[in-house]
Design a protein around this motif. Structure first.
Motif, PDB file in Angstrom:
ATOM      1  N   VAL A  82       0.834  -1.210   0.000  1.00  0.00           N
ATOM      2  CA  VAL A  82       0.000   0.000   0.000  1.00  0.00           C
ATOM      3  C   VAL A  82       0.864   1.253   0.000  1.00  0.00           C
ATOM      4  O   VAL A  82       0.675   2.148  -0.833  1.00  0.00           O
ATOM      5  CB  VAL A  82      -0.961   0.016   1.219  1.00  0.00           C
ATOM      6  CG1 VAL A  82      -1.612   1.375   1.392  1.00  0.00           C
ATOM      7  CG2 VAL A  82      -2.013  -1.067   1.069  1.00  0.00           C
ATOM      8  N   ILE A  83       1.838   1.326   0.906  1.00  0.00           N
ATOM      9  CA  ILE A  83       2.622   2.567   1.001  1.00  0.00           C
ATOM     10  C   ILE A  83       3.544   2.769  -0.201  1.00  0.00           C
ATOM     11  O   ILE A  83       3.896   3.900  -0.504  1.00  0.00           O
ATOM     12  CB  ILE A  83       3.414   2.673   2.322  1.00  0.00           C
ATOM     13  CG1 ILE A  83       4.479   1.578   2.429  1.00  0.00           C
ATOM     14  CG2 ILE A  83       2.482   2.645   3.514  1.00  0.00           C
ATOM     15  CD1 ILE A  83       5.438   1.773   3.591  1.00  0.00           C
ATOM     16  N   HIS A 101       2.782   1.630  -3.472  1.00  0.00           N
ATOM     17  CA  HIS A 101       2.033   1.830  -4.708  1.00  0.00           C
ATOM     18  C   HIS A 101       1.168   3.083  -4.708  1.00  0.00           C
ATOM     19  O   HIS A 101       0.857   3.593  -5.781  1.00  0.00           O
ATOM     20  CB  HIS A 101       1.246   0.570  -5.057  1.00  0.00           C
ATOM     21  CG  HIS A 101       2.169  -0.564  -5.384  1.00  0.00           C
ATOM     22  ND1 HIS A 101       2.114  -1.773  -4.760  1.00  0.00           N
ATOM     23  CD2 HIS A 101       3.209  -0.629  -6.244  1.00  0.00           C
ATOM     24  CE1 HIS A 101       3.083  -2.544  -5.231  1.00  0.00           C
ATOM     25  NE2 HIS A 101       3.762  -1.873  -6.126  1.00  0.00           N
ATOM     26  N   GLU A 102       0.820   3.607  -3.536  1.00  0.00           N
ATOM     27  CA  GLU A 102       0.071   4.870  -3.495  1.00  0.00           C
ATOM     28  C   GLU A 102       0.841   6.004  -4.166  1.00  0.00           C
ATOM     29  O   GLU A 102       0.277   6.723  -4.974  1.00  0.00           O
ATOM     30  CB  GLU A 102      -0.290   5.240  -2.056  1.00  0.00           C
ATOM     31  CG  GLU A 102      -1.623   4.698  -1.623  1.00  0.00           C
ATOM     32  CD  GLU A 102      -2.036   5.212  -0.262  1.00  0.00           C
ATOM     33  OE1 GLU A 102      -1.341   6.057   0.327  1.00  0.00           O
ATOM     34  OE2 GLU A 102      -3.075   4.750   0.221  1.00  0.00           O
ATOM     35  N   PRO A 103       2.139   6.171  -3.872  1.00  0.00           N
ATOM     36  CA  PRO A 103       2.877   7.250  -4.538  1.00  0.00           C
ATOM     37  C   PRO A 103       3.392   6.866  -5.933  1.00  0.00           C
ATOM     38  O   PRO A 103       4.044   7.652  -6.595  1.00  0.00           O
ATOM     39  CB  PRO A 103       4.037   7.539  -3.593  1.00  0.00           C
ATOM     40  CG  PRO A 103       4.277   6.269  -2.881  1.00  0.00           C
ATOM     41  CD  PRO A 103       2.924   5.602  -2.775  1.00  0.00           C
TER      42      PRO A 103
END
Length: 85
Positions: A59-60, A62-64
């Motif tokens: 999650v952390i 692929h979000e950026p």
């Protein structure tokens, strides 16, 4: 100025286009740094036997938009056959 973690990852010889296996996801921070160093042409496989750290790291990252890193939940002693040459 680089943080100590950034200096450690950079000093390990991570360069653009490299394929890296990292065992133990932890917070996911070093995997993210490594992903930035290898760039879009490289690959980082950040393996951990525990589900929560790998899902959180996915999650952390692929979000950026870090697309060169994957965090599979697997036993590192078995390798990661789908990413081996």
């Amino acid at each position: 100025m680089r943080s100590p973690a950034q200096a450690t990852v950079a000093d390990n010889g991570c360069t653009r286009g490299l394929r890296v296996a990292e065992y133990g996801t932890g917070s996911g921070y070093s995997g993210g740094l490594t992903s930035q160093l290898v760039g879009p042409d490289g690959e980082v496989s950040n393996l951990d036997i525990e589900y929560y750290p790998t899902r959180w790291a996915d999650v952390i990252h692929h979000e950026p938009g870090l697309e060169s890193i994957r965090c599979p939940t697997t036993d590192g002693t078995e390798g990661l056959h789908e990413r081996t040459p």
